[in-house]
Write a protein that holds these residues in place. Sequence first.
Motif, PDB file in Angstrom:
ATOM      1  N   TRP A 169      16.973  17.017  27.269  1.00 15.13           N
ATOM      2  CA  TRP A 169      17.631  17.611  26.102  1.00 15.13           C
ATOM      3  C   TRP A 169      16.830  17.387  24.821  1.00 15.13           C
ATOM      4  O   TRP A 169      16.939  18.166  23.866  1.00 15.13           O
ATOM      5  CB  TRP A 169      19.052  17.059  25.945  1.00 15.13           C
ATOM      6  CG  TRP A 169      19.115  15.572  25.760  1.00 15.13           C
ATOM      7  CD1 TRP A 169      19.202  14.628  26.735  1.00 15.13           C
ATOM      8  CD2 TRP A 169      19.080  14.862  24.524  1.00 15.13           C
ATOM      9  NE1 TRP A 169      19.234  13.364  26.195  1.00 15.13           N
ATOM     10  CE2 TRP A 169      19.164  13.481  24.839  1.00 15.13           C
ATOM     11  CE3 TRP A 169      19.009  15.248  23.185  1.00 15.13           C
ATOM     12  CZ2 TRP A 169      19.162  12.495  23.853  1.00 15.13           C
ATOM     13  CZ3 TRP A 169      19.002  14.267  22.204  1.00 15.13           C
ATOM     14  CH2 TRP A 169      19.075  12.916  22.538  1.00 15.13           C
ATOM     15  N   ARG A 170      15.997  16.334  24.816  1.00 17.03           N
ATOM     16  CA  ARG A 170      15.203  16.062  23.611  1.00 17.03           C
ATOM     17  C   ARG A 170      14.130  17.124  23.380  1.00 17.03           C
ATOM     18  O   ARG A 170      13.610  17.251  22.261  1.00 17.03           O
ATOM     19  CB  ARG A 170      14.538  14.684  23.717  1.00 17.03           C
ATOM     20  CG  ARG A 170      15.527  13.515  23.744  1.00 17.03           C
ATOM     21  CD  ARG A 170      14.805  12.187  23.737  1.00 17.03           C
ATOM     22  NE  ARG A 170      15.687  11.056  23.972  1.00 17.03           N
ATOM     23  CZ  ARG A 170      16.386  10.429  23.038  1.00 17.03           C
ATOM     24  NH1 ARG A 170      16.291  10.834  21.778  1.00 17.03           N
ATOM     25  NH2 ARG A 170      17.172   9.408  23.340  1.00 17.03           N
ATOM     26  N   ALA A 171      13.801  17.874  24.424  1.00 12.78           N
ATOM     27  CA  ALA A 171      12.776  18.915  24.297  1.00 12.78           C
ATOM     28  C   ALA A 171      13.357  20.252  23.870  1.00 12.78           C
ATOM     29  O   ALA A 171      12.621  21.247  23.753  1.00 12.78           O
ATOM     30  CB  ALA A 171      12.039  19.075  25.630  1.00 12.78           C
ATOM     31  N   ALA A 172      14.651  20.309  23.637  1.00 12.37           N
ATOM     32  CA  ALA A 172      15.295  21.567  23.261  1.00 12.37           C
ATOM     33  C   ALA A 172      14.757  22.078  21.930  1.00 12.37           C
ATOM     34  O   ALA A 172      14.437  21.306  21.021  1.00 12.37           O
ATOM     35  CB  ALA A 172      16.806  21.373  23.176  1.00 12.37           C
ATOM     36  N   GLU A 173      14.672  23.393  21.819  1.00 10.77           N
ATOM     37  CA  GLU A 173      14.126  24.002  20.610  1.00 10.77           C
ATOM     38  C   GLU A 173      15.177  24.194  19.521  1.00 10.77           C
ATOM     39  O   GLU A 173      14.839  24.368  18.350  1.00 10.77           O
ATOM     40  CB  GLU A 173      13.471  25.340  20.952  1.00 10.77           C
ATOM     41  CG  GLU A 173      12.242  25.187  21.857  1.00 10.77           C
ATOM     42  CD  GLU A 173      11.517  26.502  22.083  1.00 10.77           C
ATOM     43  OE1 GLU A 173      11.960  27.525  21.527  1.00 10.77           O
ATOM     44  OE2 GLU A 173      10.509  26.500  22.811  1.00 10.77           O
ATOM     45  N   ASP A 174      16.439  24.203  19.885  1.00 11.52           N
ATOM     46  CA  ASP A 174      17.495  24.347  18.880  1.00 11.52           C
ATOM     47  C   ASP A 174      18.761  23.668  19.397  1.00 11.52           C
ATOM     48  O   ASP A 174      18.814  23.181  20.529  1.00 11.52           O
ATOM     49  CB  ASP A 174      17.744  25.812  18.526  1.00 11.52           C
ATOM     50  CG  ASP A 174      18.069  26.666  19.745  1.00 11.52           C
ATOM     51  OD1 ASP A 174      18.787  26.182  20.652  1.00 11.52           O
ATOM     52  OD2 ASP A 174      17.619  27.825  19.803  1.00 11.52           O
ATOM     53  N   ARG A 175      19.788  23.635  18.565  1.00 10.46           N
ATOM     54  CA  ARG A 175      21.015  22.929  18.914  1.00 10.46           C
ATOM     55  C   ARG A 175      21.730  23.584  20.090  1.00 10.46           C
ATOM     56  O   ARG A 175      22.293  22.880  20.942  1.00 10.46           O
ATOM     57  CB  ARG A 175      21.934  22.879  17.690  1.00 10.46           C
ATOM     58  CG  ARG A 175      23.293  22.231  17.933  1.00 10.46           C
ATOM     59  CD  ARG A 175      23.196  20.800  18.445  1.00 10.46           C
ATOM     60  NE  ARG A 175      24.523  20.182  18.537  1.00 10.46           N
ATOM     61  CZ  ARG A 175      24.796  19.072  19.198  1.00 10.46           C
ATOM     62  NH1 ARG A 175      23.831  18.424  19.842  1.00 10.46           N
ATOM     63  NH2 ARG A 175      26.015  18.591  19.221  1.00 10.46           N
ATOM     64  N   GLU A 177      20.406  25.117  22.654  1.00 10.04           N
ATOM     65  CA  GLU A 177      19.694  24.721  23.871  1.00 10.04           C
ATOM     66  C   GLU A 177      19.943  23.240  24.173  1.00 10.04           C
ATOM     67  O   GLU A 177      20.087  22.852  25.340  1.00 10.04           O
ATOM     68  CB  GLU A 177      18.196  24.988  23.704  1.00 10.04           C
ATOM     69  CG  GLU A 177      17.394  24.770  24.971  1.00 10.04           C
ATOM     70  CD  GLU A 177      15.929  25.117  24.801  1.00 10.04           C
ATOM     71  OE1 GLU A 177      15.080  24.442  25.438  1.00 10.04           O
ATOM     72  OE2 GLU A 177      15.625  26.045  24.015  1.00 10.04           O
ATOM     73  N   GLU A 178      20.010  22.430  23.131  1.00 11.03           N
ATOM     74  CA  GLU A 178      20.295  21.011  23.318  1.00 11.03           C
ATOM     75  C   GLU A 178      21.690  20.804  23.894  1.00 11.03           C
ATOM     76  O   GLU A 178      21.894  20.031  24.836  1.00 11.03           O
ATOM     77  CB  GLU A 178      20.158  20.287  21.984  1.00 11.03           C
ATOM     78  CG  GLU A 178      20.411  18.789  22.071  1.00 11.03           C
ATOM     79  CD  GLU A 178      20.405  18.141  20.696  1.00 11.03           C
ATOM     80  OE1 GLU A 178      19.348  17.627  20.302  1.00 11.03           O
ATOM     81  OE2 GLU A 178      21.462  18.151  20.016  1.00 11.03           O
TER      82      GLU A 178
END
Length: 292
Positions: A169-175, A177-178
Amino acid sequence: MPYFSTFEPGAEADAVRVIARIDALASHHDVEHDGLRMRWRRFGDDTTRPPLVLLHGGHGSWMHWLRNVETLAAAHTLWLPDMPGFNDSGTPPEPQEGQSAQDQLLDLMEASLDTLLGARAEIDLGGFSFGGLIAAKLGARRAHIRRLALLGSGGHGTVRRMTVEMINWRAAEDRDEERAALLHNLAALMLHDTKAIDAMAFAIHDISCHGTRFRSKEISLAGGLQAALETMGGPQLLVWGEFDVTADARPLVAQLVSGHPQREGAVVDGAGHWVQFERADEVNALLRKFLD
């Protein structure tokens, strides 16, 4: 394929308010040792029994016990820490030469607990997941443990049943996606029934994951639970959810209790790894019966 869920309007805000309400029932205690501040929450004020100390899991916080606090605090003085490197506690420095991160964590936990309650104070001790392994190892070195209760404990060194990969989840590009990654991970690891993935589960998981700075996975996978249980002795309650993907619950419980008359085992039907959240009433009853 990630697991997606939407909640009823206002459900997440309601969950945060419930967390705040329960947090307000506690007195907060900050203990410093070797320059690290550790936050403890105390619920209840029963002096007829030993204090009950409960440790959270990896990527967790005191909130892993949110659905158990009020029931258990009605009959016990309950102490819930955020362990070093989690949520409201400070981040441990690099371990000293020759010291492992696990030993450093145990040193800090033991010193903090002894400052609060006294080095020879008898306590009941419990832990969930990574916190189960830490509780067993802490009990083995500290002694003065009346009863030990472990839920979905790490460190058992036997088969795991994970079939779905976790998402970083830390690699997500936006909230968005997180959020999707965090919800996916709740379904992949923590909770068996997707209906249990409610706004409260998400709020706890979201807050706790963002507050995690300690790497616990390697410690949990390295084993050591059985040796710690043998060293401790005394009454022990070992609980797993039926569908816990971190273990094969029924054969593991049978193996751990076999030949140990002071150990009790339980497999909670229908539950996943976060058993005390998904089946709170059953777990609360198990704990009350064992501790009382």
